[in-house]
Motif scaffolding. Structure first.
Motif, short mmCIF file in Angstrom:
data_model
loop_
_atom_site.label_atom_id
_atom_site.label_comp_id
_atom_site.label_asym_id
_atom_site.label_seq_id
_atom_site.Cartn_x
_atom_site.Cartn_y
_atom_site.Cartn_z
N VAL A 1 0.84 -1.19 0.00
CA VAL A 1 0.00 0.00 0.00
C VAL A 1 0.87 1.24 0.00
N ILE A 2 0.57 2.17 -0.94
CA ILE A 2 1.24 3.45 -0.98
C ILE A 2 0.24 4.52 -0.57
N ARG A 3 0.51 5.23 0.51
CA ARG A 3 -0.39 6.30 0.93
C ARG A 3 -0.29 7.47 -0.05
N ARG A 4 -1.41 8.14 -0.28
CA ARG A 4 -1.46 9.24 -1.24
C ARG A 4 -0.43 10.33 -0.91
N ALA A 5 -0.22 10.57 0.39
CA ALA A 5 0.68 11.63 0.81
C ALA A 5 2.08 11.10 1.16
N ALA A 6 2.42 9.93 0.65
CA ALA A 6 3.69 9.30 1.04
C ALA A 6 4.90 10.03 0.48
N GLY A 7 4.71 10.77 -0.60
CA GLY A 7 5.82 11.53 -1.17
C GLY A 7 6.70 10.69 -2.06
N LEU A 8 7.82 11.27 -2.48
CA LEU A 8 8.70 10.65 -3.46
C LEU A 8 9.30 9.34 -2.96
N TYR A 9 9.44 9.17 -1.65
CA TYR A 9 10.06 7.98 -1.09
C TYR A 9 9.02 6.92 -0.69
N GLY A 10 7.76 7.12 -1.06
CA GLY A 10 6.70 6.22 -0.63
C GLY A 10 6.88 4.80 -1.11
N TYR A 11 7.28 4.60 -2.36
CA TYR A 11 7.45 3.24 -2.88
C TYR A 11 8.59 2.53 -2.17
N GLU A 12 9.70 3.22 -1.98
CA GLU A 12 10.84 2.59 -1.29
C GLU A 12 10.48 2.19 0.14
N ARG A 13 9.74 3.05 0.83
CA ARG A 13 9.35 2.74 2.21
C ARG A 13 8.38 1.56 2.25
N ALA A 14 7.42 1.54 1.34
CA ALA A 14 6.46 0.44 1.30
C ALA A 14 7.15 -0.88 0.98
N LEU A 15 8.07 -0.84 0.03
CA LEU A 15 8.81 -2.05 -0.32
C LEU A 15 9.69 -2.51 0.84
N ALA A 16 10.28 -1.58 1.58
CA ALA A 16 11.09 -1.95 2.75
C ALA A 16 10.23 -2.65 3.79
N ARG A 17 8.99 -2.16 4.00
CA ARG A 17 8.09 -2.81 4.95
C ARG A 17 7.74 -4.22 4.51
N ALA A 18 7.78 -4.46 3.19
CA ALA A 18 7.48 -5.79 2.66
C ALA A 18 8.73 -6.67 2.61
N GLY A 19 9.87 -6.16 3.09
CA GLY A 19 11.09 -6.95 3.14
C GLY A 19 12.09 -6.68 2.03
N PHE A 20 11.77 -5.75 1.13
CA PHE A 20 12.68 -5.40 0.03
C PHE A 20 13.44 -4.13 0.40
N VAL A 21 14.58 -4.30 1.03
CA VAL A 21 15.30 -3.15 1.60
C VAL A 21 16.09 -2.40 0.54
N ARG A 22 16.79 -3.13 -0.31
CA ARG A 22 17.64 -2.49 -1.33
C ARG A 22 16.82 -2.37 -2.63
N VAL A 23 16.23 -1.21 -2.81
CA VAL A 23 15.38 -0.96 -3.99
C VAL A 23 16.19 -0.16 -5.01
N ALA A 24 16.31 -0.71 -6.20
CA ALA A 24 17.01 -0.02 -7.29
C ALA A 24 16.00 0.65 -8.20
N GLY A 25 16.31 1.85 -8.63
CA GLY A 25 15.54 2.51 -9.67
C GLY A 25 16.37 2.57 -10.94
N ALA A 26 15.71 2.50 -12.09
CA ALA A 26 16.42 2.57 -13.37
C ALA A 26 15.65 3.46 -14.33
N ASP A 27 16.39 4.30 -15.05
CA ASP A 27 15.77 5.20 -16.03
C ASP A 27 16.79 5.52 -17.10
N GLU A 28 16.32 6.07 -18.23
CA GLU A 28 17.19 6.37 -19.36
C GLU A 28 17.11 7.84 -19.74
#
Length: 212
Positions: free
Chosen positions: A4-31
């Protein structure tokens, strides 16, 4: 997997939600450079540390000085980061969609620390070796993807500024290889150079005109 991503979670919301689910090292990729008709396609990947970076945002929303400042902070603070470049000739050979996926894949593979989860901007990328999520406009909503977008953009802009010294007629230092009027006027006047993507319609047209 659901999180779950809260609407007001901000730019770090996905990383925090993934950390709560056990995914601590989250990589982002873009071109950067997908829409250009000259120069390389550059991809960045980044695993951010626990400290939030003030001012972090989608690279397209930032000024060049702000991107340079954030690039220095990201490369110093990140748990791991990488950039890769795919040449214009390889872009022509693969086609831009395949080249884009390959660039993102290579950037993630090059990280010195293996991620637990990967967020990619725009497109789903197979072969990453870890669970992943493709995000529409991910560079605007996820911190690690925003950081990757800055790494890719700054790296590519520097490459194109260097190319200006080799090919001053095109003013790569101004438009960075994108299809602006300034760029097209130079193409029409002198034709393509060694770093143009020859399969792009506007570039191919100048070649055909030169053969008449």
């Amino acid at each position: 997997m659901a999180f779950v991503i809260r609407r007001a979670a901000g730019l770090y919301g996905y990383e925090r939600a993934l950390a709560r689910a056990g995914f601590v090292r989250v990589a982002g990729a873009d071109e950067a450079g997908r829409g250009a008709c000259a120069g390389p396609l550059v991809a960045g990947a980044c695993i951010l540390g626990s400290r939030a970076i003030e001012g972090l945002d989608d690279s397209k929303k930032l000024t060049a000085p702000a991107r340079e400042r954030l690039y220095d902070i990201i490369t110093k603070r990140a748990v791991a980061w990488s950039v890769v470049s795919i040449s214009p000739a390889e872009c022509d050979a693969l086609g831009m969609h395949v080249a884009n996926l390959e660039a993102l894949r290579r950037a993630v593979w090059r990280l010195g620390v293996q991620p637990d989860f990967v967020l990619t901007d725009g497109f789903s990328v197979d072969g990453l070796g870890q669970p992943s999520l493709a995000m529409w406009k991910g560079d605007a909503v996820a911190a690690s993807v925003a950081a990757a977008s800055i790494l890719a953009k700054v790296t590519r802009d520097r490459i194109m500024a260097d190319y200006h010294a080799d090919y001053p007629d095109y003013r790569f230092d101004v438009h960075k290889g994108y299809c602006t009027k300034l760029h097209q006027d130079a193409l029409d006047a002198v034709g393509p150079c060694a770093i143009h993507r020859l399969k792009w319609d506007n570039v191919a047209r100048t070649i055909r005109l030169g053969e008449l």
